[in-house]
Design a protein around this motif. Structure first.
Motif, mmCIF file in Angstrom:
data_model
loop_
_atom_site.group_PDB
_atom_site.id
_atom_site.type_symbol
_atom_site.label_atom_id
_atom_site.label_comp_id
_atom_site.label_asym_id
_atom_site.label_seq_id
_atom_site.Cartn_x
_atom_site.Cartn_y
_atom_site.Cartn_z
ATOM 1 N N LEU B 60 0.831 -1.162 -0.056
ATOM 2 C CA LEU B 60 -0.106 0.054 -0.351
ATOM 3 C C LEU B 60 0.986 1.142 0.208
ATOM 4 O O LEU B 60 0.656 2.218 -0.757
ATOM 5 C CB LEU B 60 -0.800 -0.115 1.266
ATOM 6 C CG LEU B 60 -1.883 1.390 1.474
ATOM 7 C CD1 LEU B 60 -2.989 1.386 0.329
ATOM 8 C CD2 LEU B 60 -2.454 1.126 2.844
ATOM 9 N N CYS B 64 1.039 3.948 -2.969
ATOM 10 C CA CYS B 64 0.628 5.353 -2.989
ATOM 11 C C CYS B 64 1.619 6.384 -3.228
ATOM 12 O O CYS B 64 1.559 7.333 -3.973
ATOM 13 C CB CYS B 64 0.370 5.634 -1.506
ATOM 14 S SG CYS B 64 -1.362 5.022 -1.224
ATOM 15 N N GLY B 67 1.905 5.998 -7.251
ATOM 16 C CA GLY B 67 0.820 6.816 -7.906
ATOM 17 C C GLY B 67 0.753 8.245 -7.657
ATOM 18 O O GLY B 67 0.624 8.817 -8.513
ATOM 19 N N GLU B 68 1.034 8.563 -6.588
ATOM 20 C CA GLU B 68 1.108 10.083 -6.001
ATOM 21 C C GLU B 68 2.350 10.935 -6.937
ATOM 22 O O GLU B 68 2.019 11.875 -7.691
ATOM 23 C CB GLU B 68 1.356 10.253 -4.734
ATOM 24 C CG GLU B 68 1.130 11.848 -4.345
ATOM 25 C CD GLU B 68 0.824 12.192 -2.842
ATOM 26 O OE1 GLU B 68 1.093 11.372 -2.213
ATOM 27 O OE2 GLU B 68 0.434 13.334 -2.525
ATOM 28 N N MET B 71 1.084 11.034 -10.839
ATOM 29 C CA MET B 71 0.236 12.031 -11.135
ATOM 30 C C MET B 71 0.774 13.218 -11.278
ATOM 31 O O MET B 71 0.147 13.887 -12.095
ATOM 32 C CB MET B 71 -0.980 11.756 -10.201
ATOM 33 C CG MET B 71 -1.856 10.748 -10.219
ATOM 34 S SD MET B 71 -2.817 10.694 -11.714
ATOM 35 C CE MET B 71 -4.446 11.874 -11.407
ATOM 36 N N LYS B 78 -6.435 11.348 -14.162
ATOM 37 C CA LYS B 78 -7.015 10.472 -13.114
ATOM 38 C C LYS B 78 -5.997 9.289 -13.186
ATOM 39 O O LYS B 78 -5.391 8.710 -14.136
ATOM 40 C CB LYS B 78 -8.305 9.737 -13.665
ATOM 41 C CG LYS B 78 -8.998 8.772 -12.875
ATOM 42 C CD LYS B 78 -9.492 9.517 -11.609
ATOM 43 C CE LYS B 78 -10.176 8.455 -10.383
ATOM 44 N NZ LYS B 78 -9.199 7.697 -9.779
ATOM 45 N N LEU B 79 -5.496 8.723 -12.059
ATOM 46 C CA LEU B 79 -4.968 7.425 -11.861
ATOM 47 C C LEU B 79 -5.824 6.142 -11.877
ATOM 48 O O LEU B 79 -7.011 6.296 -11.244
ATOM 49 C CB LEU B 79 -4.322 7.431 -10.632
ATOM 50 C CG LEU B 79 -3.204 6.336 -10.064
ATOM 51 C CD1 LEU B 79 -2.376 6.267 -11.343
ATOM 52 C CD2 LEU B 79 -2.730 6.447 -8.852
ATOM 53 N N ASN B 80 -5.530 5.131 -12.630
ATOM 54 C CA ASN B 80 -6.099 3.863 -12.650
ATOM 55 C C ASN B 80 -5.239 2.715 -11.869
ATOM 56 O O ASN B 80 -3.877 2.950 -12.479
ATOM 57 C CB ASN B 80 -6.332 3.298 -14.170
ATOM 58 C CG ASN B 80 -7.449 4.246 -14.720
ATOM 59 O OD1 ASN B 80 -7.732 3.830 -15.881
ATOM 60 N ND2 ASN B 80 -8.229 4.972 -14.150
ATOM 61 N N ILE B 81 -5.694 2.139 -10.925
ATOM 62 C CA ILE B 81 -4.806 1.199 -10.330
ATOM 63 C C ILE B 81 -5.490 -0.042 -10.505
ATOM 64 O O ILE B 81 -6.809 -0.238 -10.279
ATOM 65 C CB ILE B 81 -4.897 1.385 -8.892
ATOM 66 C CG1 ILE B 81 -3.967 2.697 -8.615
ATOM 67 C CG2 ILE B 81 -4.051 0.403 -7.986
ATOM 68 C CD1 ILE B 81 -3.792 3.107 -7.122
ATOM 69 N N GLY B 82 -4.879 -1.175 -10.897
ATOM 70 C CA GLY B 82 -5.491 -2.712 -10.861
ATOM 71 C C GLY B 82 -4.679 -3.695 -10.711
ATOM 72 O O GLY B 82 -3.460 -3.776 -10.880
ATOM 73 N N ARG B 98 -3.787 8.551 -16.453
ATOM 74 C CA ARG B 98 -4.947 8.647 -17.729
ATOM 75 C C ARG B 98 -5.015 10.082 -18.016
ATOM 76 O O ARG B 98 -4.929 10.885 -17.023
ATOM 77 C CB ARG B 98 -6.218 7.899 -17.528
ATOM 78 C CG ARG B 98 -5.986 6.325 -16.943
ATOM 79 C CD ARG B 98 -5.619 5.659 -18.136
ATOM 80 N NE ARG B 98 -6.247 5.936 -19.329
ATOM 81 C CZ ARG B 98 -7.507 5.261 -19.390
ATOM 82 N NH1 ARG B 98 -7.925 4.341 -18.743
ATOM 83 N NH2 ARG B 98 -8.070 5.695 -20.731
#
Lengths: 137, 137
Positions: B60, B64, B67-68, B71, B78-82, B98
């Motif tokens: 986690l 984070c 991703g942060e 971005m 927008k961030l896409n997480i999968g 994105r």
């Protein structure tokens, strides 16, 4: 402080099944996939990294609880988890139990094809199963 | 104990850009999207809930951080997480920045269209940006 309210698109596409400590728990109205969406009850949050540390931890804990229970209850081949939000910016976390025989396998479910709403009995059964298994209030 | 080795499909589709405390950090070879994949260096794990508590927390935290930074660095809409893994069962977590003008917007990137490999200069620039921004070793 702005208060939380569920995005209208999530409200219309899903059935409310209960609440966890942080998240509202929704069942997407598509009978083809066991598909639960967790929505942290926090206003104005679009990304997981925007949550504070305690909320991040709660989201992870609730996501693992949800995913592990769903995989066992619905005998999944693989769990798909996603936070997309391109259309609905309110932070929400998808949990989809995938089976090798499902319509979209092995592709992603998002954007694959139109949802097939639950028949009444299957909906009631699935909601009851999830409410009990996740100890929802 | 089985030791970690990167799934050959991830090795062939991605560039290795470094390591975080738990995860190997990969850049998918598709120049159309800033797309980073985190792979926990743990053998035999397919789902996030299969990680122990310390590894869940580390995933986690690293997600984070990734991703942060992405971005901000790539000015995402927008961030896409999968975490999907229908084709590659080794646990790996996608982070995709994105933009409303990208080819797949607002749909998911998975399964949309064939990747467009990086030209040499853009790859070098993006890898350097991520290595520095994420303090990779």
């Amino acid at each position: 402080m702005e208060s939380f309210s569920l995005h209208p698109r999530l409200a219309s596409d899903c059935h409310l099944i209960g609440e966890l400590g942080l998240c509202r728990v929704l069942l997407l109205d598509d009978a083809r996939y066991p598909w639960v969406i967790l929505v942290p009850r926090r206003a104005g949050i679009r990304e997981i990294f925007e949550l504070n540390a305690a909320d991040r931890d709660a989201l992870l804990r609730e996501s693992c609880l949800t995913g592990e229970f769903m995989m066992q209850a619905f005998a999944g081949d693989k769990l798909n988890i996603g936070a997309l939000g391109n259309l609905v910016p309110q932070l929400h976390l998808h949990h989809i139990v995938r089976h090798a025989a499902d319509p979209a396998w092995p592709g992603p479910v998002w954007g694959h094809s139109a949802a097939e709403p639950y028949p009444h009995d299957l909906l009631a059964e699935r909601v009851a199963c999830l409410r009990e298994g996740l100890a929802l209030v």
